[in-house]
Design a protein around this motif. Structure first.
Motif, mmCIF file in Angstrom:
data_model
loop_
_atom_site.group_PDB
_atom_site.id
_atom_site.type_symbol
_atom_site.label_atom_id
_atom_site.label_comp_id
_atom_site.label_asym_id
_atom_site.label_seq_id
_atom_site.Cartn_x
_atom_site.Cartn_y
_atom_site.Cartn_z
ATOM 1 N N LYS A 45 0.894 -1.130 0.060
ATOM 2 C CA LYS A 45 -0.010 0.029 0.107
ATOM 3 C C LYS A 45 0.829 1.357 -0.001
ATOM 4 O O LYS A 45 0.544 2.144 -0.765
ATOM 5 C CB LYS A 45 -0.957 -0.040 1.187
ATOM 6 C CG LYS A 45 -1.709 -1.221 1.393
ATOM 7 C CD LYS A 45 -2.625 -1.268 2.533
ATOM 8 C CE LYS A 45 -1.877 -1.362 3.840
ATOM 9 N NZ LYS A 45 -1.121 -2.434 4.287
ATOM 10 N N THR A 46 1.745 1.239 0.868
ATOM 11 C CA THR A 46 2.673 2.627 0.950
ATOM 12 C C THR A 46 3.603 2.582 -0.234
ATOM 13 O O THR A 46 3.576 3.839 -0.688
ATOM 14 C CB THR A 46 3.313 2.444 2.216
ATOM 15 O OG1 THR A 46 2.616 2.395 3.494
ATOM 16 C CG2 THR A 46 4.558 3.704 2.332
ATOM 17 N N THR A 47 4.022 1.551 -0.724
ATOM 18 C CA THR A 47 4.778 1.522 -2.011
ATOM 19 C C THR A 47 4.187 2.010 -3.040
ATOM 20 O O THR A 47 4.597 3.115 -3.880
ATOM 21 C CB THR A 47 5.393 0.023 -2.306
ATOM 22 O OG1 THR A 47 6.251 -0.453 -1.109
ATOM 23 C CG2 THR A 47 6.127 0.163 -3.567
ATOM 24 N N TYR A 87 2.130 10.838 5.445
ATOM 25 C CA TYR A 87 3.263 9.737 5.835
ATOM 26 C C TYR A 87 2.790 8.880 6.959
ATOM 27 O O TYR A 87 2.201 9.362 7.932
ATOM 28 C CB TYR A 87 4.597 10.150 6.044
ATOM 29 C CG TYR A 87 5.213 10.816 4.665
ATOM 30 C CD1 TYR A 87 5.766 10.120 3.837
ATOM 31 C CD2 TYR A 87 4.910 12.362 4.590
ATOM 32 C CE1 TYR A 87 6.355 10.607 2.779
ATOM 33 C CE2 TYR A 87 5.277 12.672 3.304
ATOM 34 C CZ TYR A 87 6.135 11.857 2.573
ATOM 35 O OH TYR A 87 6.441 12.556 1.357
ATOM 36 N N GLN A 88 2.705 7.614 6.809
ATOM 37 C CA GLN A 88 2.415 6.551 7.829
ATOM 38 C C GLN A 88 3.061 7.057 9.151
ATOM 39 O O GLN A 88 2.706 7.039 10.103
ATOM 40 C CB GLN A 88 2.930 5.294 7.255
ATOM 41 C CG GLN A 88 2.259 4.118 8.173
ATOM 42 C CD GLN A 88 2.640 2.734 7.284
ATOM 43 O OE1 GLN A 88 2.990 2.699 6.384
ATOM 44 N NE2 GLN A 88 2.132 1.847 7.900
ATOM 45 N N ILE A 89 4.482 7.013 8.852
ATOM 46 C CA ILE A 89 5.184 7.783 10.085
ATOM 47 C C ILE A 89 5.149 9.214 10.017
ATOM 48 O O ILE A 89 5.799 9.680 9.211
ATOM 49 C CB ILE A 89 6.679 7.332 9.991
ATOM 50 C CG1 ILE A 89 6.728 5.581 9.875
ATOM 51 C CG2 ILE A 89 7.473 7.602 11.376
ATOM 52 C CD1 ILE A 89 6.348 4.773 10.926
ATOM 53 N N LEU A 166 -4.009 9.282 2.084
ATOM 54 C CA LEU A 166 -3.834 9.337 3.478
ATOM 55 C C LEU A 166 -3.222 7.943 3.918
ATOM 56 O O LEU A 166 -3.950 6.882 3.865
ATOM 57 C CB LEU A 166 -5.198 9.455 4.173
ATOM 58 C CG LEU A 166 -5.797 10.850 3.706
ATOM 59 C CD1 LEU A 166 -7.224 10.985 4.225
ATOM 60 C CD2 LEU A 166 -5.125 12.113 4.507
ATOM 61 N N ASP A 167 -2.053 7.830 4.545
ATOM 62 C CA ASP A 167 -1.730 6.589 4.902
ATOM 63 C C ASP A 167 -1.625 6.175 6.289
ATOM 64 O O ASP A 167 -0.978 6.820 7.170
ATOM 65 C CB ASP A 167 -0.085 6.588 4.456
ATOM 66 C CG ASP A 167 0.503 5.186 4.342
ATOM 67 O OD1 ASP A 167 -0.253 3.984 4.825
ATOM 68 O OD2 ASP A 167 1.533 5.063 3.956
ATOM 69 N N GLU A 168 -2.775 5.694 6.771
ATOM 70 C CA GLU A 168 -3.058 5.243 8.015
ATOM 71 C C GLU A 168 -3.007 6.370 8.900
ATOM 72 O O GLU A 168 -2.460 6.420 10.178
ATOM 73 C CB GLU A 168 -2.150 4.090 8.493
ATOM 74 C CG GLU A 168 -1.990 2.854 7.642
ATOM 75 C CD GLU A 168 -1.443 1.794 8.275
ATOM 76 O OE1 GLU A 168 -1.348 1.803 9.393
ATOM 77 O OE2 GLU A 168 -0.978 0.979 7.544
HETATM 78 MG MG LIG Z 1 2.363 1.022 4.864
#
Ligand SMILES: [Mg+2]
Ligand SMILES: Nc1ncnc2c1ncn2[C@@H]1O[C@H](COP(=O)(O)OP(=O)(O)OP(=O)(O)O)[C@@H](O)[C@H]1O
Length: 246
Positions: A45-47, A87-89, A166-168
């Motif tokens: 997903k993030t990729t 970003y997820q982080i 939107l990543d998490e």
């Molecule tokens: Mg991810």
């Protein structure tokens, strides 16, 4: 159908050495559409976000925004064309205030003349919309996780995206905070009409937000449909939901 799609992902693949993080994924999004992207940890997903936003170049395939190729372009160019992301982080500028973080977003992504809209008003309006107006002068590294996630959304919105990824943004939040975040996203969508591509492990929230959901497993698309269809899709249940309910 009139005009080009907002986003078209055609056979996009990303290999890291021998690992195919994303393999031949195809999907499209219309303007204003809310689409969910689900899949277990490591599904890609993030990729996929990274390929669309320009953080990483696809190994093969093409990505089009409003009919124009964007794959392989620089992240700042893609941002100016209207792709915003979180970003997820979360990584705000910790030593800067909430307000200053948002101003950076405006300066970075602005496709419009920064002098055309009074920046101060635009920042204030945005901070109202994400519920951070009362914390505008606090340093980003003093915020709770829930507030940092909101700041992440605000920074992405400041670049004036037509597509927001939107990543998490709900990961790590309490149920009450997640419900508030959900309401915020729904309000943003209603007011601004921005299309959103949403990665979220909180499936209930995803189902409420999205008109359509795409499921990935080991880099491959294994299903696509309405939220109610996708949770009954056998491949999706085997790959993802089954693992959760087992
Ligand atoms: Mg991810
Ligand atoms: N920069 C990289 N170098 C090598 N492998 C990578 C890199 N980025 C991602 N991967 C690998 O690609 C696969 C997909 O990772 P990705 O981060 O896209 O998954 P994800 O669906 O976002 O997972 P999660 O739900 O845990 O965030 C994983 O196997 C991951 O280890």
């Amino acid at each position: 159908m009139s005009g080009p799609m907002l986003l078209e992902v055609n056979e996009a693949s990303k290999a890291y050495g021998g690992l195919l993080a994303v393999g031949g994924v195809c999907f499209a999004m219309r303007e204003h559409e809310m689409v969910g992207l689900m899949g277990a940890n490591g599904a890609g997903k993030t990729t996929l976000f990274n390929m669309v936003s320009g953080a990483t170049k696809p190994t093969s395939g093409s990505i089009l925004l409003r009919g124009e190729r964007i794959d392989g372009r620089r992240p700042d160019e893609i941002c100016r064309r209207g792709v915003g992301r979180t970003y997820q982080i979360v990584r705000p500028f910790g030593g800067m205030s909430v307000e200053e973080n948002v101003i950076v977003g405006f300066r970075y992504g602005s496709r419009v003349d920064p002098l055309a809209t009074p920046l101060h008003e635009a920042v204030e309006q945005l901070l109202h919309e994400v519920g951070l107006i009362d914390q505008r002068h606090r340093l980003a590294n003093q915020l709770t996780l829930a507030a940092r996630k909101r700041l992440e959304v605000a920074r992405a919105l400041a670049t004036r995206p037509v597509l927001l990824m939107l990543d998490e943004v709900m990961a790590g939040l309490t149920p009450t905070e997640s419900a508030a975040a959900l309401a915020m996203l729904q309000a943003l969508h209603q007011r601004r009409g921005i299309a959103m591509l949403i990665v979220e492990h909180n499936l209930r929230a995803m189902m409420q937000l999205c008109e359509r959901v795409i499921a990935l497993d080991h880099g491959r698309k294994i299903g696509e449909g309405t939220p109610s269809a996708i949770i009954e899709n056998e491949a999706v249940i085997r790959a993802y939901l089954g693992a959760e309910t087992a």
